[in-house]
Enzyme design. Sequence first.
Site, PDB file in Angstrom:
ATOM      1  N   LYS A 107      -8.908   8.904   3.737  1.00  0.00           N
ATOM      2  CA  LYS A 107      -7.756   8.060   4.060  1.00  0.00           C
ATOM      3  C   LYS A 107      -7.834   6.800   3.237  1.00  0.00           C
ATOM      4  O   LYS A 107      -8.918   6.365   2.850  1.00  0.00           O
ATOM      5  CB  LYS A 107      -7.758   7.686   5.547  1.00  0.00           C
ATOM      6  CG  LYS A 107      -6.409   7.269   6.075  1.00  0.00           C
ATOM      7  CD  LYS A 107      -5.551   8.472   6.416  1.00  0.00           C
ATOM      8  CE  LYS A 107      -4.186   8.086   6.877  1.00  0.00           C
ATOM      9  NZ  LYS A 107      -3.482   9.233   7.465  1.00  0.00           N
TER      10      LYS A 107
HETATM   11  P1  NAD Z   1       6.704   4.855   9.013  1.00  0.00           P
HETATM   12  O1  NAD Z   1       6.280   3.608   8.356  1.00  0.00           O
HETATM   13  O2  NAD Z   1       7.712   5.738   8.360  1.00  0.00           O
HETATM   14  O3  NAD Z   1       7.284   4.569  10.487  1.00  0.00           O
HETATM   15  C1  NAD Z   1       6.648   3.777  11.449  1.00  0.00           C
HETATM   16  C2  NAD Z   1       7.746   3.252  12.372  1.00  0.00           C
HETATM   17  O4  NAD Z   1       7.147   2.554  13.465  1.00  0.00           O
HETATM   18  C3  NAD Z   1       8.701   2.258  11.671  1.00  0.00           C
HETATM   19  O5  NAD Z   1      10.033   2.588  11.975  1.00  0.00           O
HETATM   20  C4  NAD Z   1       8.285   0.910  12.267  1.00  0.00           C
HETATM   21  O6  NAD Z   1       9.362  -0.016  12.316  1.00  0.00           O
HETATM   22  C5  NAD Z   1       7.842   1.324  13.658  1.00  0.00           C
HETATM   23  N1  NAD Z   1       6.955   0.356  14.279  1.00  0.00           N
HETATM   24  C6  NAD Z   1       6.082  -0.496  13.699  1.00  0.00           C
HETATM   25  N2  NAD Z   1       5.482  -1.254  14.616  1.00  0.00           N
HETATM   26  C7  NAD Z   1       5.967  -0.873  15.806  1.00  0.00           C
HETATM   27  C8  NAD Z   1       5.732  -1.295  17.148  1.00  0.00           C
HETATM   28  N3  NAD Z   1       4.868  -2.260  17.429  1.00  0.00           N
HETATM   29  N4  NAD Z   1       6.394  -0.665  18.135  1.00  0.00           N
HETATM   30  C9  NAD Z   1       7.289   0.310  17.863  1.00  0.00           C
HETATM   31  N5  NAD Z   1       7.554   0.736  16.612  1.00  0.00           N
HETATM   32  C10 NAD Z   1       6.902   0.157  15.607  1.00  0.00           C
HETATM   33  O7  NAD Z   1       5.354   5.637   9.321  1.00  0.00           O
HETATM   34  P2  NAD Z   1       5.146   7.192   9.572  1.00  0.00           P
HETATM   35  O8  NAD Z   1       4.817   7.830   8.288  1.00  0.00           O
HETATM   36  O9  NAD Z   1       6.258   7.721  10.416  1.00  0.00           O
HETATM   37  O10 NAD Z   1       3.792   7.155  10.433  1.00  0.00           O
HETATM   38  C11 NAD Z   1       3.765   6.884  11.822  1.00  0.00           C
HETATM   39  C12 NAD Z   1       2.457   7.397  12.401  1.00  0.00           C
HETATM   40  O11 NAD Z   1       2.333   8.797  12.109  1.00  0.00           O
HETATM   41  C13 NAD Z   1       1.182   6.742  11.848  1.00  0.00           C
HETATM   42  O12 NAD Z   1       0.222   6.690  12.872  1.00  0.00           O
HETATM   43  C14 NAD Z   1       0.737   7.728  10.782  1.00  0.00           C
HETATM   44  O13 NAD Z   1      -0.650   7.645  10.519  1.00  0.00           O
HETATM   45  C15 NAD Z   1       1.098   9.036  11.449  1.00  0.00           C
HETATM   46  N6  NAD Z   1       1.246  10.168  10.522  1.00  0.00           N
HETATM   47  C16 NAD Z   1       2.151  10.149   9.501  1.00  0.00           C
HETATM   48  C17 NAD Z   1       2.269  11.258   8.664  1.00  0.00           C
HETATM   49  C18 NAD Z   1       3.320  11.336   7.581  1.00  0.00           C
HETATM   50  O14 NAD Z   1       3.485  12.422   7.004  1.00  0.00           O
HETATM   51  N7  NAD Z   1       4.064  10.307   7.284  1.00  0.00           N
HETATM   52  C19 NAD Z   1       1.430  12.368   8.844  1.00  0.00           C
HETATM   53  C20 NAD Z   1       0.512  12.352   9.892  1.00  0.00           C
HETATM   54  C21 NAD Z   1       0.434  11.246  10.721  1.00  0.00           C
END
Ligand code: NAD
Length: 476
Positions: A107
Amino acid sequence: MAPKNEPTFRQSVDMMFNRAVALMDLPPGLEEKIRVCNATYTVRFGVRLRGKIETFTGYRSVHSEHMEPVKGGIRFALSVNQDEVEALAALMTYKCALVEAPFGGSKGGLCINPRDYDEEELERITRRFSYELIKRDLINPAQNVPAPDMGTGEREMAWMADQYKRMNTTDINGAACVTGKPINAGGIQGRVEATGRGVQFALREFFRHPEAVKAAGLEGKLDGKRVIVQGLGNVGFHAAMFLQKEDGCKITGIIEHDGALFAENGLDVEAVRAWIVKHGGVSGYPDARHTSEGAKVLEEDCDILIPAAMEGVINLENAARVKAPLIIEAANGPVTAGADEILREKGCVIIPDMYANAGGVTVSYFEWVKNLSHIRFGRMQRRQEEARHQLIIDELERLDRHLGDAWSMTPHFKEKYLRGADELELVRSGLDDTMRIAYQSMHEVWQERENVTDLRTAAYLCSIQKVAASYKAKGL
Ligand code: NAD
């Protein structure tokens, strides 16, 4: 995030690991070898921006190299730190093992608020960070393959891939150095939606097991279930949208960084997303109750809670008040080890992160294979498949003519049957299969081993077993 008296994210992951490993009989020392993070590289680099040099701090952590390349996203957020990337790298090891993606865990992260920079500045910062990682083989198709995570997406992946190609002009497999790229830069159909799609497939599989549904105190099918989602970013948006449009779920709450929306009769997920893109948050959205205390909505009554934003949001402080009978961890580490215990005692069923959000790495695996094989999925078979289907259609049409009014083909059967699968359909099918099989392996351990009372422990058992077998085969 988690209150001060709680263990750190990495300690929390270790505690969950320890709980599972106590039920296993691993050779002496192997447990420690699997748990520890092999290496974490910290880099500080300067970029000249707006007339002065700004220094940034980034990390790339490699948790386990029992299989290579290692794989894991790169996150852009101000909260990024060594403890966090190590916890996330460890989760990647277990996740890849669980869904049988042939990778070790890694990561990365950059301490930055992407919203503070324009596109050109972000490109320069991303390319400079990539340069530092590439020259140490921490981005490399055979050794370490990043992907998008919080704050990064297709655009950043394209910059990283291009940077790698500039520095390795003769590497014919260069495109495979990073996944989650746009289609025109070597990406694959269905990668953007993959993690959210995986959450949907995970829930569908869960609801195919009545004993699991009953364990959560729920009944029936996904249709009509009330869902609260936290974080309408890449993962949360796709999960909520597919559940609403294709499974009949009602999205009653959406929590974002600037508060939450609530509507008993369901929110229009796409309309809320469009509002966020335009206005930067949920505030001011019409047709719903708004509260500035977003985190409080995690405690509202619902059938399924989907934390899809960040780690540590369900913790010792609020766990006892969380009412959801079923939580699916779309984010990594949203439930701390302490909260996990409180929720388990309350009878809440948690579908753990290492399984729930594995759709992303699964489709990344397909993209990596596509890049190495230099051919789009389905290109060789599609027309041949259609030609064979045409043979059957010709026969059925002959029968149709012969039988007259007594028999005819079901409307639209011909078009549906004739169409060979394109890349998107193949990707979704491969993802669905992966999510089903991985769930079934956890479910079996959960239901059949007396000392395993939750899906998280079952998931750890399945994956640690696989990592251990891989080390054993290597002779370590
Ligand atoms: P992203 O940046 O696209 O979205 C995150 C969202 O959460 C944003 O809309 C942001 O405004 C919101 N946010 C931030 N702080 C917040 C809070 N305090 N309360 C509520 N909402 C809040 O990120 P993502 O890629 O969707 O990732 C989200 C989670 O999923 C992370 O934990 C990431 O590690 C995990 N994840 C992502 C992927 C991927 O393919 N993108 C894969 C596996 C896991």
